[in-house]
Design a protein around this motif. Structure first.
Motif, PDB file in Angstrom:
ATOM      1  N   ASP A 214      -7.131   2.497  -3.150  1.00 37.28           N
ATOM      2  CA  ASP A 214      -8.112   1.490  -3.554  1.00 37.28           C
ATOM      3  C   ASP A 214      -7.493   0.109  -3.749  1.00 37.28           C
ATOM      4  O   ASP A 214      -8.039  -0.735  -4.455  1.00 37.28           O
ATOM      5  N   ALA A 215      -6.367  -0.153  -3.102  1.00 38.63           N
ATOM      6  CA  ALA A 215      -5.651  -1.423  -3.281  1.00 38.63           C
ATOM      7  C   ALA A 215      -6.370  -2.581  -2.594  1.00 38.63           C
ATOM      8  O   ALA A 215      -7.132  -2.401  -1.642  1.00 38.63           O
ATOM      9  N   THR A 216      -6.087  -3.781  -3.102  1.00 38.32           N
ATOM     10  CA  THR A 216      -6.599  -5.020  -2.522  1.00 38.32           C
ATOM     11  C   THR A 216      -5.429  -5.838  -1.984  1.00 38.32           C
ATOM     12  O   THR A 216      -4.321  -5.785  -2.525  1.00 38.32           O
ATOM     13  N   VAL A 217      -5.708  -6.605  -0.922  1.00 40.72           N
ATOM     14  CA  VAL A 217      -4.695  -7.456  -0.302  1.00 40.72           C
ATOM     15  C   VAL A 217      -5.254  -8.870  -0.150  1.00 40.72           C
ATOM     16  O   VAL A 217      -6.382  -9.045   0.312  1.00 40.72           O
ATOM     17  N   TYR A 218      -4.453  -9.865  -0.547  1.00 41.12           N
ATOM     18  CA  TYR A 218      -4.775 -11.265  -0.292  1.00 41.12           C
ATOM     19  C   TYR A 218      -3.643 -11.855   0.554  1.00 41.12           C
ATOM     20  O   TYR A 218      -2.463 -11.662   0.230  1.00 41.12           O
TER      21      TYR A 218
ATOM     22  N   LEU B 232      -6.741 -11.701 -11.710  1.00 46.12           N
ATOM     23  CA  LEU B 232      -7.794 -11.296 -12.644  1.00 46.12           C
ATOM     24  C   LEU B 232      -8.948 -10.611 -11.919  1.00 46.12           C
ATOM     25  O   LEU B 232      -9.527  -9.648 -12.427  1.00 46.12           O
ATOM     26  N   ALA B 233      -9.288 -11.094 -10.740  1.00 42.75           N
ATOM     27  CA  ALA B 233     -10.405 -10.516 -10.000  1.00 42.75           C
ATOM     28  C   ALA B 233     -10.083  -9.124  -9.476  1.00 42.75           C
ATOM     29  O   ALA B 233     -10.935  -8.232  -9.505  1.00 42.75           O
ATOM     30  N   SER B 234      -8.867  -8.911  -9.007  1.00 41.55           N
ATOM     31  CA  SER B 234      -8.582  -7.719  -8.206  1.00 41.55           C
ATOM     32  C   SER B 234      -7.527  -6.792  -8.794  1.00 41.55           C
ATOM     33  O   SER B 234      -6.931  -5.987  -8.064  1.00 41.55           O
TER      34      SER B 234
ATOM     35  N   GLU C 299       2.580   4.329  -1.908  1.00 38.55           N
ATOM     36  CA  GLU C 299       1.324   4.408  -2.653  1.00 38.55           C
ATOM     37  C   GLU C 299       1.498   4.042  -4.138  1.00 38.55           C
ATOM     38  O   GLU C 299       1.013   4.722  -5.028  1.00 38.55           O
ATOM     39  N   SER C 300       2.189   2.938  -4.382  1.00 38.04           N
ATOM     40  CA  SER C 300       2.475   2.518  -5.760  1.00 38.04           C
ATOM     41  C   SER C 300       1.863   1.167  -6.128  1.00 38.04           C
ATOM     42  O   SER C 300       1.891   0.778  -7.297  1.00 38.04           O
ATOM     43  N   VAL C 301       1.280   0.466  -5.161  1.00 30.99           N
ATOM     44  CA  VAL C 301       0.852  -0.917  -5.373  1.00 30.99           C
ATOM     45  C   VAL C 301      -0.674  -1.002  -5.472  1.00 30.99           C
ATOM     46  O   VAL C 301      -1.395  -0.493  -4.609  1.00 30.99           O
ATOM     47  N   ASP C 302      -1.148  -1.664  -6.537  1.00 36.63           N
ATOM     48  CA  ASP C 302      -2.585  -1.884  -6.733  1.00 36.63           C
ATOM     49  C   ASP C 302      -3.068  -3.159  -6.058  1.00 36.63           C
ATOM     50  O   ASP C 302      -4.209  -3.222  -5.587  1.00 36.63           O
ATOM     51  N   LEU C 303      -2.236  -4.172  -6.055  1.00 29.57           N
ATOM     52  CA  LEU C 303      -2.619  -5.474  -5.507  1.00 29.57           C
ATOM     53  C   LEU C 303      -1.438  -6.071  -4.763  1.00 29.57           C
ATOM     54  O   LEU C 303      -0.334  -6.183  -5.308  1.00 29.57           O
ATOM     55  N   LEU C 304      -1.678  -6.453  -3.517  1.00 32.13           N
ATOM     56  CA  LEU C 304      -0.664  -7.084  -2.675  1.00 32.13           C
ATOM     57  C   LEU C 304      -1.067  -8.534  -2.442  1.00 32.13           C
ATOM     58  O   LEU C 304      -2.158  -8.807  -1.957  1.00 32.13           O
TER      59      LEU C 304
END
Length: 314
Positions: free
Chosen positions: A102-106, A234-236, A54-59
């Motif tokens: 609340d993380a985002t993944v692309y 920048l977006a996420s 639980e340390s990552v904001d964006l993957l």
């Protein structure tokens, strides 16, 4: 000898060894400060087990596509759709515990890999959208249409997530300017032309693949442009957030994150790619520019002259 304008990163063995010393190799579970802003050399399927939960904001994930590809000695073989789906499930299972609520993944993919990846993502995340971007590079096909598009799946860990739409506007030329009472409506009149800053869509036709005259260019066979990654970042994410890339390649995610004031963790198994990543991170300390991104907006292709004019006025 390279041509004078050829900026492709090229290092001697001695230089490479020095950059390799900056890379991290993990053999036990790590705390966040241990891995923050590091290039980790190793097999991502082993390293991911050692990273803090639980340390990552964006993957941002750019896995090997389901086709035959030689990554400078590390070969990926095309397999069945079922086997590739299992491969995707394997890395998703490892990264999911590392994400904040609340993380985002692309996830980047081509048209062949996309269906398998989608099947796994929809079972584990909230699917928000599919971005398609124009990849204007590569050989033509004699018996088929040339493949000039790639996908990026946009998914989130929950219904709550970051999306900074104002940070990723696109600056486009206004062909037929509309005025009200003699004044521009929803566009700007400048000495270099008429422009409108538009909200982004899920089709991107403004991306240039790195080539020899760009300072970000390496010999990596599938290097993603910093401009593309800047849009995602920048977006996420927000400044100070943590971005993880488990298939780092030549370092584009880490470099772009650094330029934009984010923290990063990158994992890569190829020694040469780790060396390129560290070299580029060093270059980013002096040069934080991102090709195609200036004045807080993303510009269309072939507008470098206009961007430079704007910077000179400042």
């Amino acid at each position: 000898m390279k041509a004078g304008r050829n900026k492709t990163i090229d290092l001697s063995v001695e230089e490479g060894n020095e950059y390799l010393k900056k890379c991290l190799m993990l053999d036990k579970k790590a705390e966040l400060p241990d891995v923050l802003d590091k290039t980790i050399l190793g097999d991502t399927f082993e390293v991911l087990r050692l990273l803090p939960k639980e340390s990552v904001d964006l993957l941002i994930v750019d896995p090997p596509y389901n086709l035959d590809k030689d990554f400078h000695g590390n070969k990926f073989k095309k397999t069945s759709d079922e086997a590739y789906l299992e491969y995707t499930e394997k890395w998703v299972e490892l990264v999911k515990p590392l994400l904040k609520a609340d993380a985002t993944v692309y996830v980047c993919c081509d048209w062949i890999s996309s269906p398998s990846i989608f099947m796994v993502l929809k079972e584990n995340f909230h699917v928000q959208n599919r971005i398609t971007w124009q990849r204007e590079k590569g050989r033509g096909a004699l018996s088929n249409w040339k493949n000039g598009m790639e996908d990026i799946w946009f998914v989130t860990n929950s219904a709550k997530y970051t999306f900074n739409v104002e940070a990723v506007k696109m600056r486009r030329s206004v062909i037929a300017p509309y005025k009200v009472d003699g004044k521009p409506k929803d566009w700007e009149e400048t000495e270099n032309g008429n422009f409108r800053n538009t909200y982004p869509s899920n089709f991107w036709d403004d991306i240039s693949i790195p080539y020899w005259s760009m300072s970000e260019n390496t010999a990596h066979p599938t290097q993603k442009p910093e401009k593309l990654l800047a849009k995602l970042i920048l977006a996420s994410s927000n400044e100070g957030d943590v971005i993880l890339d488990p298939f780092l390649g030549s370092g584009s995610t880490s470099v772009t994150a650094k330029k934009l004031g984010r923290h990063f963790i990158g994992i890569e198994q190829n020694v040469q790619y780790c060396i390129w990543a560290e070299k580029r991170l060093e270059m980013a300390e002096e040069d934080k520019t991102i090709q195609g991104y200036a004045d807080g907006v993303f510009w269309e292709r072939n507008t470098g002259r206009l961007q430079r004019k704007g910077r000179k006025r400042e």
